[in-house]
Design an enzyme around this catalytic site. Sequence first.
Site, PDB file in Angstrom:
ATOM      1  N   CYS A   2     -23.783  60.635  39.508  1.00 16.45           N
ATOM      2  CA  CYS A   2     -23.768  62.085  39.460  1.00 16.45           C
ATOM      3  C   CYS A   2     -24.855  62.557  38.511  1.00 16.45           C
ATOM      4  CB  CYS A   2     -22.436  62.679  38.997  1.00 16.45           C
ATOM      5  SG  CYS A   2     -21.148  62.590  40.218  1.00 16.45           S
ATOM      6  N   ARG A  27     -28.850  58.944  41.404  1.00 18.33           N
ATOM      7  CA  ARG A  27     -27.528  58.839  40.786  1.00 18.33           C
ATOM      8  C   ARG A  27     -26.383  59.069  41.768  1.00 18.33           C
ATOM      9  NH1 ARG A  27     -26.394  60.119  35.397  1.00 18.33           N
ATOM     10  NH2 ARG A  27     -28.090  59.509  34.056  1.00 18.33           N
ATOM     11  N   TRP A  74     -21.848  61.409  43.220  1.00 19.59           N
ATOM     12  CA  TRP A  74     -21.320  60.129  43.676  1.00 19.59           C
ATOM     13  C   TRP A  74     -19.817  60.241  43.466  1.00 19.59           C
ATOM     14  CZ3 TRP A  74     -18.487  55.945  41.782  1.00 19.59           C
ATOM     15  CH2 TRP A  74     -18.473  54.824  42.618  1.00 19.59           C
ATOM     16  N   ASN A  98     -20.333  65.150  35.343  1.00 20.07           N
ATOM     17  CA  ASN A  98     -20.545  63.721  35.573  1.00 20.07           C
ATOM     18  C   ASN A  98     -19.507  62.989  34.726  1.00 20.07           C
ATOM     19  OD1 ASN A  98     -23.023  61.400  34.264  1.00 20.07           O
ATOM     20  ND2 ASN A  98     -21.501  61.062  35.834  1.00 20.07           N
ATOM     21  N   GLY A  99     -18.674  62.180  35.374  1.00 17.32           N
ATOM     22  CA  GLY A  99     -17.657  61.430  34.645  1.00 17.32           C
ATOM     23  C   GLY A  99     -16.328  61.488  35.359  1.00 17.32           C
ATOM     24  N   GLU A 479     -27.065  36.598  43.264  1.00 20.67           N
ATOM     25  CA  GLU A 479     -27.922  37.783  43.377  1.00 20.67           C
ATOM     26  C   GLU A 479     -28.392  37.960  44.824  1.00 20.67           C
ATOM     27  OE1 GLU A 479     -28.652  40.392  42.025  1.00 20.67           O
ATOM     28  OE2 GLU A 479     -30.682  40.984  42.527  1.00 20.67           O
ATOM     29  N   LYS A 483     -27.685  41.261  46.985  1.00 24.03           N
ATOM     30  CA  LYS A 483     -28.753  42.074  47.608  1.00 24.03           C
ATOM     31  C   LYS A 483     -28.458  42.275  49.089  1.00 24.03           C
ATOM     32  CE  LYS A 483     -30.347  43.592  45.001  1.00 24.03           C
ATOM     33  NZ  LYS A 483     -30.258  43.398  43.597  1.00 24.03           N
ATOM     34  N   GLU A 486     -25.541  44.689  49.581  1.00 20.61           N
ATOM     35  CA  GLU A 486     -25.861  46.061  49.172  1.00 20.61           C
ATOM     36  C   GLU A 486     -26.633  46.829  50.236  1.00 20.61           C
ATOM     37  OE1 GLU A 486     -26.676  46.481  44.464  1.00 20.61           O
ATOM     38  OE2 GLU A 486     -27.996  45.075  45.453  1.00 20.61           O
ATOM     39  N   HIS A 502     -14.994  22.334  47.419  1.00 28.23           N
ATOM     40  CA  HIS A 502     -13.681  22.693  46.856  1.00 28.23           C
ATOM     41  C   HIS A 502     -13.074  23.890  47.567  1.00 28.23           C
ATOM     42  CE1 HIS A 502     -14.178  19.725  43.731  1.00 28.23           C
ATOM     43  NE2 HIS A 502     -15.422  20.159  43.584  1.00 28.23           N
ATOM     44  N   LYS A 602     -27.310  54.543  41.701  1.00 34.96           N
ATOM     45  CA  LYS A 602     -27.879  53.831  40.559  1.00 34.96           C
ATOM     46  C   LYS A 602     -27.327  54.458  39.283  1.00 34.96           C
ATOM     47  CE  LYS A 602     -32.346  51.716  40.030  1.00 34.96           C
ATOM     48  NZ  LYS A 602     -31.973  50.428  40.617  1.00 34.96           N
TER      49      LYS A 602
END
Length: 607
Positions: A2, A27, A74, A98-99, A479, A483, A486, A502, A602
Amino acid sequence: MCGIIGIVGKDGVAERLVEGLRRLEYRGYDSAGVAAIHDGAIERRRAEGKLANLVKELESNPLPGTTGIAHTRWATHGAPTTSNAHPHATKEVALVHNGIIENFKALREELTARGRVFASETDTEVVAHLVSELVEQGASPRDAVAQVLPRLHGAFALAILFRGSPDMLIGARLGSPLVVGYGDGETYLGSDALALAPLTQRIAYLEEGDWVVITKDGAEIFDKDNAPVERPITISGVTGELISKGNHRHYMLKEIYEQPVVVAQTLRSYLRRMEDQVSLPVPDFDLGTIRRVTIVACGTSYYAGMVAKYWFEQLARVPADVDVASEFRYRAPVMEDGGLMIVISQSGETADTLAALRHARSEGQKIAAVVNVPTSTMAREADLLLPTHAGPEIGVASTKAFTCQLAVLAAFAANLARAKGRLDAKAEKELVRHLAEAPAALNAALAYDESIEAMAHLIAVARDVLYLGRGPDYPLALEGALKLKEISYIHAEGYAAGEMKHGPIALIDDKVPVIVLAPSGPLFEKTVSNMQEVQARGGKVVLISDYDGVQAAGEGCIATITMPKVHPLIAPMVYAVPVQLLAYHVAVAKGTDVDQPRNLAKSVTVE
Ligand code: HGA
């Protein structure tokens, strides 16, 4: 997450607010909205989805006025719809947030019982009603805000507009970031200096619990006890230029390609090449007394921390723990004297990581921050600031920030090793030389872009993909999987190669591609054995290795990707490139929104 912006200005405010939102859209892009005072009334324009939809709405329904607030969302509470879009408003008050207001349910029940009617499902709207109620009863905006803030639990950055005060805004911050910008006969509020860059570079960072009244003439700042305070005005180095994609189709691709340059830039500030020494900022504590390192981060930064654990233990022989920030704080971690916490965060604002930092500080730990935004909250609260010099990262999926974090962490591990008497001059020289080879090796890795693009269709058809690696390349497997998830929305998991037998090997069939990261080196044979166990069960393997590795083990793979041969120390940096490019080309093949993938944002400023 946000983004918020507010302007007490001289000219038409809506376009300028939208300009600020363009810089904040990284954001969140669930919805966007603006509010301003026009003809003595609060008016709003809001639209679901990306900012472009709000721009269209404003074209058909312009919003005049010189003072206003704006938001890009967001969603945390309530679906990403227009009615949940900020600003939330009553007749008297409009606000952006924002929050998360954690006690919103109790507040909403209390307000509903008093007859207030809600128009959204958000947590935010309770704040608008609480402030409005007091204003309606005759309180001044300042008194109303001062009375409401202590009632809010959780995290907030707020910008509030009042119908009766057309040349004023009130801002407040607790947990989420908020800055004040000082212009020429204008004053601004913003989530960060980047949002305000075209308007001003004169920035004051509000501290936890601060609230502020801004007018054309400047700002009056108050602390959490309502005492007037001064916060220094700094000149932000952020430029007003909107970062372009250059010749690239997406920011992500541009940022992948920037890696040789930005890693070189980062290493330049941590290595003294003439002397072949690492050279780091000197903290105000003795590094030699550090007995334990605790690395805390989220997402991709967490994987950089996992790689660094190997380095801290192997080079400095200092025990290192790595924790996901959202778990760290609530598991009563044992933190003894002589402990150093390293927080890693691209934005330096990640809410969970920041909370972990503060918790560690309260337990007497020293704090080092590896961040890409040197004016961020973490940068300001750390004892030792270790900036990455990646430049602004716009693509939501982190790429260049990751490799720059690795560069900083490798140099820092060497520095700690030296301080602990574990690295003599000869070993340091060798290590510095290997690190200095990273930019050229990254460049060489990028040369395989076309061959990676050519094989992306093999992965794009898959429903599930596995990534395997060992040692410091195991976090790279994680990673790689992250990626791919995402940006292509393909389910992917990373495993330590030795863990396959395993459990996860049960997943293997000819429909689940397995991507194996196996640079030549001490762990190569072991990883290849695990790869062969997969192939023996009909698994389809893509091997990423160097020329020798591909020659030795490439037979029977559905594809191979050849990397330059590099020292194991820099392999995690170099092998980041093929996993990034693979995810990128698979996503492009699937036609997803690479730079703004669904449900993500982000700078994760909520817990
Ligand atoms: N809780 C608010 C604001 C969301 C936010 O700050 N996200 O990062 C909402 O859901 O609208």
